[in-house]
Write an enzyme that holds these catalytic residues in place. Structure first.
Site, mmCIF file in Angstrom:
data_model
loop_
_atom_site.group_PDB
_atom_site.id
_atom_site.type_symbol
_atom_site.label_atom_id
_atom_site.label_comp_id
_atom_site.label_asym_id
_atom_site.label_seq_id
_atom_site.Cartn_x
_atom_site.Cartn_y
_atom_site.Cartn_z
ATOM 1 N N SER A 143 -29.383 -73.993 -24.097
ATOM 2 C CA SER A 143 -30.616 -74.539 -24.667
ATOM 3 C C SER A 143 -31.600 -74.694 -23.520
ATOM 4 C CB SER A 143 -30.316 -75.919 -25.270
ATOM 5 O OG SER A 143 -31.497 -76.606 -25.598
ATOM 6 N N TYR A 156 -26.441 -84.373 -24.883
ATOM 7 C CA TYR A 156 -26.673 -82.944 -25.165
ATOM 8 C C TYR A 156 -27.069 -82.217 -23.880
ATOM 9 C CZ TYR A 156 -28.592 -78.948 -27.851
ATOM 10 O OH TYR A 156 -28.874 -77.697 -28.375
#
Ligand SMILES: NC(=O)c1ccc[n+]([C@@H]2O[C@H](COP(=O)([O-])OP(=O)(O)OC[C@H]3O[C@@H](n4cnc5c(N)ncnc54)[C@H](O)[C@@H]3O)[C@@H](O)[C@H]2O)c1
Length: 269
Positions: A143, A156
């Site tokens: 990401s 995350y």
């Protein structure tokens, strides 16, 4: 790798969003696909859609946080279709909220899927891909949150920075075997990621009231198909980074400049 026709691709988290788009894009190019997910109805639907493109497609239930299940997925791939050329370690989940409030279950769940899922993919598939002696490619979905830290996304961020580091090293390690590696680093993509809690195992659920609202991402939300197209192009060109959003350039530049200042201005008053 330039040609997907007749090749075999495994996509984890293939039942939804980016994974679904990857599986279908590969099927459109003539690859046989194995769709792995914990959502059985969704993965069966995607496998059916893939068959609509005239290729063989299989749905296999596999929780990527469990090494045994990922090894069983690899066993099934080799048994059913005799090998794997493209592995997309894509399954991922997001938990939101400041690190000061993160629960141990948040860490276990998010690192279990996002980081251990990729590690398990490497453990279960890479030695067999090497032994198969064919050219191949591994795509790890990280990401932009693996390159830039955001307040409220710390658990995350931690998982995705690790996936970027793993992928950068894997690319060097696998080069001698003719196996390419790409790491996918998108900002917003129109998927069900904000509803990740749907797949959190009961044993790792937080007490009611511990959840934080999802963080608003900056930048545009791209369609999963657009992202999948970028991934296939990166596989063809053998590119390590798949950075999908132009909006990523400025934050990346600012991060690099801060690091640069730490070196160039060290010790200056
Ligand atoms: N959507 C975004 O904005 C965005 C941005 C950057 C990175 N990503 C990454 O993209 C990847 C795909 O997510 P998405 O956005 O398509 O979300 P999504 O929720 O639409 O799809 C994720 C899929 O993973 C599956 N999954 C969840 N836990 C699993 C497990 N333990 N084992 C196997 N499958 C599991 C889910 O059932 C679902 O089908 C993730 O790694 C995510 O972190 C997404």
């Amino acid at each position: 790798m330039e040609e997907f026709k007749g090749k075999v691709a495994v996509v984890t988290g293939g039942g939804s969003g980016i994974g679904r788009a990857l599986a279908l894009a590969l099927a459109r190019e003539g690859a046989r696909v194995i769709v792995a997910d914990v959502d059985e109805a969704a993965m069966e639907t995607v496998a059916r859609e893939a068959r609509g493109h005239g290729v063989e497609a299989l749905a296999v239930r596999a929780d990527v946080s469990d090494l045994g299940q990922v090894q069983a997925l690899a066993d099934q791939a080799w048994r059913a279709v005799g090998g794997v050329h493209v592995l997309c370690n894509n399954a991922g989940v997001a938990a939101w909220g400041g690190l000061e409030r993160a629960t141990h279950r948040d860490w276990q769940w998010v690192l279990g899927v996002n980081l251990w899922g990729v590690i398990h993919g490497v453990e279960a598939f890479v030695p067999r891909m090497i032994a198969g002696g064919q050219r191949g490619h591994i795509v790890n979905t990280a990401s932009m949150a693996g390159l830039i830290a955001s307040q409220g996304l710390g658990v995350y961020n931690t998982s995705k920075y690790a996936v970027v580091g793993l992928s950068e090293t894997l690319a060097k390690d696998l080069k001698p075997y003719g196996i390419g590696v790409s790491v996918l680093c998108p900002m917003g993509v129109e998927t069900r990621i904000r509803d990740s809690e749907r797949s959190r195992p009961a044993a790792l659920r937080n007490e009611p009231g511990a959840e934080s609202p999802a963080v608003e991402l900056i930048g545009r939300y791209l369609a999963p198909d657009t992202v999948a197209g970028m991934v296939l192009a990166a596989i063809r060109r053998g590119e390590l980074y798949v950075i999908t959003h132009d909006e990523g350039l400025e934050p990346l530049r600012r991060r690099f400049e801060r690091m640069q200042r730490s070196i160039l201005e060290r010790g200056k008053a």
